[in-house]
Design an enzyme around this catalytic site. Structure first.
Site, PDB file in Angstrom:
ATOM      1  N   GLY A   1       0.719  -1.336  -0.108  1.00  0.00           N
ATOM      2  CA  GLY A   1       0.055  -0.105   0.026  1.00  0.00           C
ATOM      3  C   GLY A   1       0.777   1.270  -0.084  1.00  0.00           C
ATOM      4  O   GLY A   1       0.282   2.242   0.571  1.00  0.00           O
TER       5      GLY A   1
ATOM      6  N   ASN B   1       1.380   3.120  -2.652  1.00  0.00           N
ATOM      7  CA  ASN B   1       0.919   3.957  -3.412  1.00  0.00           C
ATOM      8  C   ASN B   1      -0.425   4.753  -2.600  1.00  0.00           C
ATOM      9  O   ASN B   1      -0.761   5.783  -2.976  1.00  0.00           O
ATOM     10  CB  ASN B   1       0.172   3.424  -4.678  1.00  0.00           C
ATOM     11  CG  ASN B   1       1.175   3.513  -5.525  1.00  0.00           C
ATOM     12  OD1 ASN B   1       1.754   4.317  -6.138  1.00  0.00           O
ATOM     13  ND2 ASN B   1       1.965   2.640  -6.158  1.00  0.00           N
TER      14      ASN B   1
ATOM     15  N   ASN C   1      -5.905   2.485 -13.142  1.00  0.00           N
ATOM     16  CA  ASN C   1      -4.684   1.544 -12.626  1.00  0.00           C
ATOM     17  C   ASN C   1      -3.318   2.219 -12.599  1.00  0.00           C
ATOM     18  O   ASN C   1      -3.253   2.803 -13.683  1.00  0.00           O
ATOM     19  CB  ASN C   1      -4.906   0.218 -13.272  1.00  0.00           C
ATOM     20  CG  ASN C   1      -4.019  -0.700 -12.520  1.00  0.00           C
ATOM     21  OD1 ASN C   1      -3.633  -0.943 -11.468  1.00  0.00           O
ATOM     22  ND2 ASN C   1      -3.344  -1.326 -13.543  1.00  0.00           N
TER      23      ASN C   1
ATOM     24  N   HIS D   1       0.608   0.897 -13.487  1.00  0.00           N
ATOM     25  CA  HIS D   1       1.238  -0.520 -13.767  1.00  0.00           C
ATOM     26  C   HIS D   1       2.680  -0.187 -14.195  1.00  0.00           C
ATOM     27  O   HIS D   1       3.105   0.933 -14.592  1.00  0.00           O
ATOM     28  CB  HIS D   1       0.962  -1.177 -15.062  1.00  0.00           C
ATOM     29  CG  HIS D   1       1.524  -2.336 -15.506  1.00  0.00           C
ATOM     30  ND1 HIS D   1       1.049  -3.477 -15.181  1.00  0.00           N
ATOM     31  CD2 HIS D   1       2.627  -2.447 -16.518  1.00  0.00           C
ATOM     32  CE1 HIS D   1       1.901  -4.547 -15.568  1.00  0.00           C
ATOM     33  NE2 HIS D   1       2.742  -3.951 -16.346  1.00  0.00           N
TER      34      HIS D   1
ATOM     35  N   GLU E   1       5.959   6.391  -9.608  1.00  0.00           N
ATOM     36  CA  GLU E   1       4.542   6.164  -9.151  1.00  0.00           C
ATOM     37  C   GLU E   1       4.014   7.112  -8.234  1.00  0.00           C
ATOM     38  O   GLU E   1       3.049   7.677  -8.386  1.00  0.00           O
ATOM     39  CB  GLU E   1       4.476   4.609  -8.818  1.00  0.00           C
ATOM     40  CG  GLU E   1       4.724   3.664  -9.746  1.00  0.00           C
ATOM     41  CD  GLU E   1       4.353   2.279  -9.336  1.00  0.00           C
ATOM     42  OE1 GLU E   1       3.284   2.310  -8.665  1.00  0.00           O
ATOM     43  OE2 GLU E   1       5.174   1.358  -9.603  1.00  0.00           O
TER      44      GLU E   1
HETATM   45  C1  GRF Z   1       3.042  -0.730  -7.838  1.00  0.00           C
HETATM   46  O1  GRF Z   1       4.420  -1.113  -8.228  1.00  0.00           O
HETATM   47  C2  GRF Z   1       1.983  -0.721  -8.839  1.00  0.00           C
HETATM   48  O2  GRF Z   1       2.564  -0.062 -10.029  1.00  0.00           O
HETATM   49  C3  GRF Z   1       1.535  -2.231  -9.110  1.00  0.00           C
HETATM   50  O3  GRF Z   1       1.610  -2.756  -7.741  1.00  0.00           O
HETATM   51  C4  GRF Z   1       2.577  -2.191  -6.947  1.00  0.00           C
HETATM   52  C5  GRF Z   1       1.786  -1.697  -5.804  1.00  0.00           C
HETATM   53  O4  GRF Z   1       2.423  -1.454  -4.791  1.00  0.00           O
HETATM   54  N1  GRF Z   1       0.045  -2.352  -9.626  1.00  0.00           N
HETATM   55  P1  GRF Z   1       1.975  -0.724  -3.580  1.00  0.00           P
HETATM   56  O5  GRF Z   1       1.006  -1.871  -2.757  1.00  0.00           O
HETATM   57  O6  GRF Z   1       1.228   0.675  -3.820  1.00  0.00           O
HETATM   58  O7  GRF Z   1       3.297  -0.576  -2.268  1.00  0.00           O
END
Ligand code: GRF
Length: 205
Positions: A12, A14, A107, A109, A179
């Site tokens: 989590g 992000n 989403n 990626h 990200e």
């Molecule tokens: C990220 O690298 C995102 O791009 C991918 O899954 C990962 C999630 O990481 N879809 P987090 O749980 O947000 O740390």
């Protein structure tokens, strides 16, 4: 204020970055729900300590989530969710959610789609494949979510160079940093700016 639901499966980070962006005002939104497919994801604790309501979709095979799709749609509607934000959610989204929300699902990626995407490309496998294939560039892709896995219209991409002495972990870390920098900004635009979809790309108006 627009309301978003953030779907997670793992640590989590992000989600944490989105919460930070809301606190600084860079993202004008309320995270009204965090959805995780498992009780085990670290992001759940984060959500709880931020006082965000959480939903666990049934653990188990993808079919369990699909059966739960209607219940989940009702929860999302009850919470008046405007946009679905996937942040590391590894299960296939129930079609009923896509039907109801499209194009308001996004989403992120950690590669330059359509390369290194689709079935089997998740987590570290993505970065390992990138290193093994010898490409010079990877990065991140933010895209709308439709029924074709990793193939929805592209909203944003950012290149991250693959260095000569890179390994999957280091590359993953550098991409993750980007990200965290960009996801909130792109979501802010999606929420408040009108856009059109031409070919398989978003154009902000
Ligand atoms: C990220 O690298 C995102 O791009 C991918 O899954 C990962 C999630 O990481 N879809 P987090 O749980 O947000 O740390």
């Amino acid at each position: 204020l627009k309301k978003i639901a953030v779907f997670i499966s793992g640590r989590g980070s992000n989600l944490a970055a989105l919460i930070d962006a809301i606190n600084t005002g860079a993202l004008q939104a309320e995270i009204a729900l965090v959805v995780s497919h498992t009780e085990k994801s670290g992001g759940l604790q984060l959500a709880r300590s931020a006082g965000i309501p959480t939903v666990i979709t049934q653990e188990g095979p993808a079919s369990a989530l699909t059966q739960n799709g209607q219940i989940l749609v009702e929860r999302l509607q009850a919470a008046e969710i405007d946009w679905i934000v996937l942040a590391g959610f590894i299960k296939k989204l129930p079609e009923s959610i896509i039907d109801f929300y499209y194009p308001r699902l996004v989403n992120i990626h950690p590669a330059l789609l359509p390369a290194f995407g689709g079935k089997g490309f998740y987590g570290m496998r993505i970065h390992q494949s990138v290193i093994e294939r010898g490409v010079f560039y990877s990065g991140l892709t933010i895209h709308l979510v439709n029924k074709d896995y990793d193939a929805g219209p592209i909203v944003f991409q950012k290149i991250v160079n693959v260095e000569e002495d890179d390994n999957a972990e280091r590359l993953a870390e550098r991409i993750l940093r980007e990200e965290h920098r960009y996801y909130a900004l792109v979501i802010q635009r999606l929420l408040y700016q009108s856009f059109i979809i031409r070919n398989k790309r978003i154009f902000f108006q």
